[in-house]
Design a protein around this motif. Structure first.
Motif, PDB file in Angstrom:
ATOM      1  N   VAL A 113     -12.399  79.139  -4.826  1.00 24.48           N
ATOM      2  CA  VAL A 113     -11.217  79.916  -4.428  1.00 24.48           C
ATOM      3  C   VAL A 113     -11.484  80.501  -3.052  1.00 24.48           C
ATOM      4  CG1 VAL A 113      -9.796  81.945  -4.907  1.00 24.48           C
ATOM      5  CG2 VAL A 113     -10.560  80.492  -6.789  1.00 24.48           C
ATOM      6  N   LYS A 114     -10.575  80.260  -2.145  1.00 19.92           N
ATOM      7  CA  LYS A 114     -10.655  80.879  -0.824  1.00 19.92           C
ATOM      8  C   LYS A 114      -9.560  81.937  -0.705  1.00 19.92           C
ATOM      9  CE  LYS A 114     -13.034  77.485   2.028  1.00 19.92           C
ATOM     10  NZ  LYS A 114     -14.115  78.460   2.339  1.00 19.92           N
ATOM     11  N   GLY A 115      -9.882  83.035  -0.061  1.00 26.51           N
ATOM     12  CA  GLY A 115      -8.901  84.102   0.046  1.00 26.51           C
ATOM     13  C   GLY A 115      -9.121  84.962   1.275  1.00 26.51           C
ATOM     14  N   THR A 116      -8.092  85.725   1.584  1.00 25.62           N
ATOM     15  CA  THR A 116      -8.183  86.723   2.648  1.00 25.62           C
ATOM     16  C   THR A 116      -7.729  88.067   2.081  1.00 25.62           C
ATOM     17  OG1 THR A 116      -5.942  86.311   3.469  1.00 25.62           O
ATOM     18  CG2 THR A 116      -7.725  85.031   4.449  1.00 25.62           C
ATOM     19  N   ILE A 117      -8.359  89.131   2.554  1.00 27.64           N
ATOM     20  CA  ILE A 117      -8.001  90.479   2.131  1.00 27.64           C
ATOM     21  C   ILE A 117      -7.813  91.322   3.386  1.00 27.64           C
ATOM     22  CG2 ILE A 117      -8.638  92.444   0.680  1.00 27.64           C
ATOM     23  CD1 ILE A 117     -10.794  90.613  -0.526  1.00 27.64           C
ATOM     24  N   THR A 118      -6.746  92.089   3.399  1.00 24.85           N
ATOM     25  CA  THR A 118      -6.468  92.972   4.533  1.00 24.85           C
ATOM     26  C   THR A 118      -6.825  94.407   4.172  1.00 24.85           C
ATOM     27  OG1 THR A 118      -4.672  91.548   5.264  1.00 24.85           O
ATOM     28  CG2 THR A 118      -4.689  93.785   6.110  1.00 24.85           C
TER      29      THR A 118
END
Length: 429
Positions: free
Chosen positions: A169-174
């Motif tokens: 799983v690839k993700g981005t978090i702000t």
């Protein structure tokens, strides 16, 4: 008198014969020789200027690092991020981190990299488990905040996507922006332990402010707008390569009565609306704070203005609608229509089904029956219907505690999205 003079003379003779012990004299002499000679410290003008110069170099040198940029490209996230972030990534506007931790279920967490500027920190991460990540939408990795020197940045949003086999799983978090003076950052996250207990974990990594992106516009706005139920204060604008943020405060009584009250505020750059990417609001000391988020500003920037086309408004009505004609024609106020579609009496009481546009909320609703006024008990069964012209109608049933046929529907007022068309010019240097 003679006796007194005689005794003084003898005492003077005795004192003259007293001498300090040689050991004490040696100790005092040694102490005096070891002590630095006392003198008044005087700092010359040259040294004062040198100290000031060194201080300026430290301060501006450190800040300069925060406004420099350039790093290496983060790979494998193109499908997750916006076109703006893709362009920045292609230009190398990021910092590689590559820090790893193993979660309790064996999943490997990797912090691949970050992008930072004065508006936000974007963290890129990967979860890997050869056995598969069953519930990738609710993974065992639950981030909360990032801390560091002068930094306590909370999570704001996130997005993730699995690979075909759901082993990665690839993700981005702000997160909120971090301090340009931080040299080390720590990601705080929870992972599920036994009996679904949340275990607090951390993962630290070095942070290089040299790779933060430069702020393009940061200035005060300092303009207020009056609306029916209060005042909106637009305070500042901060434009960075990843977004443009407008911050302000408001004191508007019916702000919470209508969803999306901030949606009618546009940012116009070079005569063209800038796409809005989000908004937020929350209570704080001194009033409610809000922010509006838009895409980055175009280059070159020639003009900039904030346009409040619509916002929450209120119209006093004091209307008494005869229910004998229900269902025939809509009632209309301020360009808004109200349809009374059905009036029935059930075991629950009097039920009146009405329909309005989605941005209309009635205030002070009651019925008149047999000379009595009965206030609204509750509203039930709300559904939305989209008309051919795109208008969305909101249909719901008003419930009153009565078994008598009502003669009138009384409405004190309505909250609705009202056109204001307030224009605020923001100077561009």
């Amino acid at each position: 008198m003679d006796n007194i003079e005689k005794r003084l003379t003898e005492e003077n003779r005795r004192l003259n014969t007293i001498a300090a012990p040689e050991e004490l004299e040696a100790r005092l002499r040694s102490a005096l020789e070891g002590a630095a000679p006392a003198r008044t410290k005087r700092i010359s003008v040259v040294w004062r200027a040198a100290a000031a110069a060194i201080l300026l170099i430290v301060i501006f040198g450190y800040n300069y690092n925060a406004f420099a940029f350039y790093g290496k490209k983060l790979l494998g996230f193109d499908e997750l991020i916006s076109s703006t972030l893709q362009e920045l990534n292609d230009q190398g506007m990021g910092q590689l981190v590559d820090r790893k931790a193993t979660l309790s279920d064996g999943t490997e967490l990797t912090i691949n990299g970050i992008m930072t500027d004065a508006n936000q920190l974007i963290l890129y991460y990967t979860l890997t488990n050869p056995r598969g990540i069953d519930d990738w939408s609710d993974p065992p990795f639950k981030p909360s905040r990032i801390t560091g020197f002068l930094t306590n940045s909370h999570l704001e949003s996130g997005v993730s996507q699995p690979n075909e086999g759901q082993t990665e799983v690839k993700g981005t978090i702000t997160f909120e922006p971090v301090s340009p003076f931080a040299k080390k950052l720590t990601l705080h996250y929870f992972e599920l332990g036994e009996n679904n207990q949340l275990i607090d974990q951390t993962l630290s990594f070095a942070y290089d402010p040299n790779q933060a992106m430069q702020t393009e516009v940061k200035q005060s706005i300092g303009k207020k707008a009056q609306v029916d139920k209060g005042t909106i204060n637009f305070q500042s604008i901060t434009a960075t390569p990843t977004m443009t943020m407008i911050e302000g405060s408001l004191n508007v009584d019916n702000f919470d009565r209508l969803p999306g009250a901030l949606d009618g505020i546009e940012l116009i750059a070079n005569g063209v609306p800038v796409e809005r990417t989000g908004s937020g609001h929350g209570s704080s000391i001194g009033g409610r704070k809000f922010d509006l988020r838009y895409n980055p500003l175009p280059k070159p920037l020639k003009s900039l203005e904030l346009v409040m086309k619509e916002f929450a408004g209120y119209q006093q009505l004091d209307q008494r609608l005869p229910l004998a004609s229900a269902g025939e024609e809509p009632f209309t106020w301020e360009g808004k229509e109200l349809w009374v579609k059905k009036v029935t009496i059930t075991s629950q009481g009097v039920e009146i089904t009405i329909a309005t546009e989605e941005d209309v909320l009635l205030d002070g609703v009651s019925i008149e029956t047999q000379g009595k006024t009965i206030s609204l008990r509750t509203t039930v069964g709300q559904i939305e219907t989209k008309l051919e012209d795109g208008t969305i109608l909101k249909e719901r049933t008003l419930l009153f505690d009565s078994q008598a046929k009502p003669e009138y529907l009384r409405i004190k007022g309505m909250h609705y999205m009202k056109e204001y068309n307030v224009v605020i010019d923001i100077p561009v240097d």
